[in-house]
Design a protein around this motif. Structure first.
Motif, PDB file in Angstrom:
ATOM      1  N   THR A 274      -6.944   2.285  -2.768  1.00 28.09           N
ATOM      2  CA  THR A 274      -6.095   1.711  -3.824  1.00 28.09           C
ATOM      3  C   THR A 274      -6.849   1.649  -5.148  1.00 28.09           C
ATOM      4  OG1 THR A 274      -4.848   0.399  -2.210  1.00 28.09           O
ATOM      5  CG2 THR A 274      -4.743  -0.317  -4.502  1.00 28.09           C
TER       6      THR A 274
ATOM      7  N   ALA B  13      -0.659  -2.727  -6.380  1.00 29.47           N
ATOM      8  CA  ALA B  13      -2.090  -2.839  -6.088  1.00 29.47           C
ATOM      9  C   ALA B  13      -2.524  -4.299  -5.997  1.00 29.47           C
ATOM     10  CB  ALA B  13      -2.895  -2.115  -7.161  1.00 29.47           C
TER      11      ALA B  13
ATOM     12  N   VAL C  13       1.976   1.807  -3.473  1.00 21.53           N
ATOM     13  CA  VAL C  13       0.925   2.431  -4.280  1.00 21.53           C
ATOM     14  C   VAL C  13       1.008   3.947  -4.159  1.00 21.53           C
ATOM     15  CG1 VAL C  13      -1.577   2.818  -4.425  1.00 21.53           C
ATOM     16  CG2 VAL C  13      -0.676   0.484  -4.268  1.00 21.53           C
ATOM     17  N   ASN C  14       1.119   4.435  -2.930  1.00 22.13           N
ATOM     18  CA  ASN C  14       1.189   5.875  -2.710  1.00 22.13           C
ATOM     19  C   ASN C  14       2.457   6.485  -3.305  1.00 22.13           C
ATOM     20  OD1 ASN C  14      -1.289   6.374  -1.195  1.00 22.13           O
ATOM     21  ND2 ASN C  14      -0.386   5.092   0.375  1.00 22.13           N
TER      22      ASN C  14
ATOM     23  N   TYR D 199       0.837  -1.205   0.000  1.00 19.52           N
ATOM     24  CA  TYR D 199       0.000   0.000   0.000  1.00 19.52           C
ATOM     25  C   TYR D 199       0.872   1.256   0.000  1.00 19.52           C
ATOM     26  CZ  TYR D 199      -3.537   3.418   1.426  1.00 19.52           C
ATOM     27  OH  TYR D 199      -4.371   4.523   1.491  1.00 19.52           O
TER      28      TYR D 199
ATOM     29  N   CYS E 164       4.089   5.337  -5.899  1.00 20.85           N
ATOM     30  CA  CYS E 164       3.936   5.332  -7.363  1.00 20.85           C
ATOM     31  C   CYS E 164       3.136   6.536  -7.829  1.00 20.85           C
ATOM     32  CB  CYS E 164       3.247   4.057  -7.817  1.00 20.85           C
ATOM     33  SG  CYS E 164       4.269   2.571  -7.713  1.00 20.85           S
ATOM     34  N   CYS E 165       2.081   6.866  -7.095  1.00 15.85           N
ATOM     35  CA  CYS E 165       1.252   8.010  -7.477  1.00 15.85           C
ATOM     36  C   CYS E 165       2.061   9.308  -7.399  1.00 15.85           C
ATOM     37  CB  CYS E 165       0.021   8.092  -6.586  1.00 15.85           C
ATOM     38  SG  CYS E 165      -1.111   6.701  -6.802  1.00 15.85           S
TER      39      CYS E 165
ATOM     40  N   LYS F 107      -6.998   5.132  -6.591  1.00 20.80           N
ATOM     41  CA  LYS F 107      -5.703   5.558  -7.132  1.00 20.80           C
ATOM     42  C   LYS F 107      -5.392   4.862  -8.451  1.00 20.80           C
ATOM     43  CE  LYS F 107      -3.280   7.344  -3.082  1.00 20.80           C
ATOM     44  NZ  LYS F 107      -4.345   7.466  -2.090  1.00 20.80           N
ATOM     45  N   LEU F 108      -5.756   3.596  -8.558  1.00 16.20           N
ATOM     46  CA  LEU F 108      -5.578   2.900  -9.839  1.00 16.20           C
ATOM     47  C   LEU F 108      -6.378   3.583 -10.934  1.00 16.20           C
ATOM     48  CD1 LEU F 108      -5.785  -0.929  -9.030  1.00 16.20           C
ATOM     49  CD2 LEU F 108      -3.791   0.340  -9.829  1.00 16.20           C
TER      50      LEU F 108
ATOM     51  N   LEU G 254       2.775   0.490 -10.051  1.00 12.51           N
ATOM     52  CA  LEU G 254       1.505   0.784  -9.394  1.00 12.51           C
ATOM     53  C   LEU G 254       0.546  -0.394  -9.503  1.00 12.51           C
ATOM     54  CD1 LEU G 254      -0.603   2.578  -8.050  1.00 12.51           C
ATOM     55  CD2 LEU G 254      -0.995   3.687 -10.274  1.00 12.51           C
ATOM     56  N   GLN G 255       0.419  -0.950 -10.693  1.00 13.44           N
ATOM     57  CA  GLN G 255      -0.504  -2.066 -10.879  1.00 13.44           C
ATOM     58  C   GLN G 255      -0.042  -3.292 -10.093  1.00 13.44           C
ATOM     59  OE1 GLN G 255      -1.590  -2.850 -14.963  1.00 13.44           O
ATOM     60  NE2 GLN G 255      -3.583  -3.528 -14.246  1.00 13.44           N
TER      61      GLN G 255
END
Length: 208
Positions: free
Chosen positions: A182, A159, A118-119, A115, A121-122, A185-186, A155-156
């Protein structure tokens, strides 16, 4: 420690029958590569006269990408460490005292590193967009495009490593919140990263 491993060593471990590193570690490495490329493209652009007016912004991009690069690598370690309690919990008999609570706590721990990826990557995708928006030398846009493609993949992948954990914790508020965020964000950042990568690909492949 994966963070100090060689490319050969890490990929050898990744291809082995060891449980870690796995998809989470690969996602972290992919994110680190994307952030590194963004920093490089910004760094090599910074010294060019044409971009002198963007010096401060480029320095911010470089600094933030370097922090992300380091954090992604630490998250590769954290992902492996976070899986250990879950692996231990899976080995317990279901009738063991506190089994459900141990599984819940271990799964929540296991989802935390992906997680965080994920953040990261954004944030990296936002920095790549800023770089590409008139702040990148034409000689370096392929690197910016590769950075976008790598961060999109990271990111993918991150996730998926969130969802494999949250799917067993439906109805638990913390897990549900992480899964919802998540997914959001995706939906937002995958198209943003792809747009940069596709646009740069189109520019570079134009027939003159």
């Amino acid at each position: 420690m994966f963070i100090t491993d060689t490319c050969e060593g890490f990929t050898e471990k990744l291809s082995s029958t060891q449980a870690v590193p796995g998809g989470g570690g690969a996602a972290a490495l992919c994110g680190a590569l994307g952030a590194s490329l963004c920093a490089m493209a910004a760094g090599l652009t910074e010294g060019k006269k044409k971009f002198a007016g963007y010096k401060d912004e480029l320095e911010i991009i470089i600094s933030k990408c370097d922090l992300l690069r380091k954090d992604f690598l630490h998250l590769a370690e954290a992902d492996a460490e976070g899986f250990a309690p879950l692996a231990a919990a899976y080995s317990l008999p279901k009738e063991a005292a506190g089994y459900a609570e141990k599984m819940r706590d271990a799964t929540l721990t296991a989802m935390s590193a992906p997680y965080a990826m994920v953040n990261n990557c954004c944030e990296a995708i936002e920095l790549i967009e800023t770089l590409y928006d008139g702040r990148c030398s034409a000689l370096l846009i392929s690197d910016a495009g590769c950075a976008a493609a790598l961060c999109r993949a990271a990111l993918q992948c991150a996730a998926m490593n969130v969802f494999i954990n949250t799917k067993t914790l439906r109805g638990i508020a913390e897990s549900d919140a992480v899964e919802a965020d998540t997914r959001a964000k995706l939906a937002e950042y995958l198209p943003r990263a792809e747009a940069v990568a596709v646009r740069i690909t189109d520019i570079l492949s134009e027939v003159k």
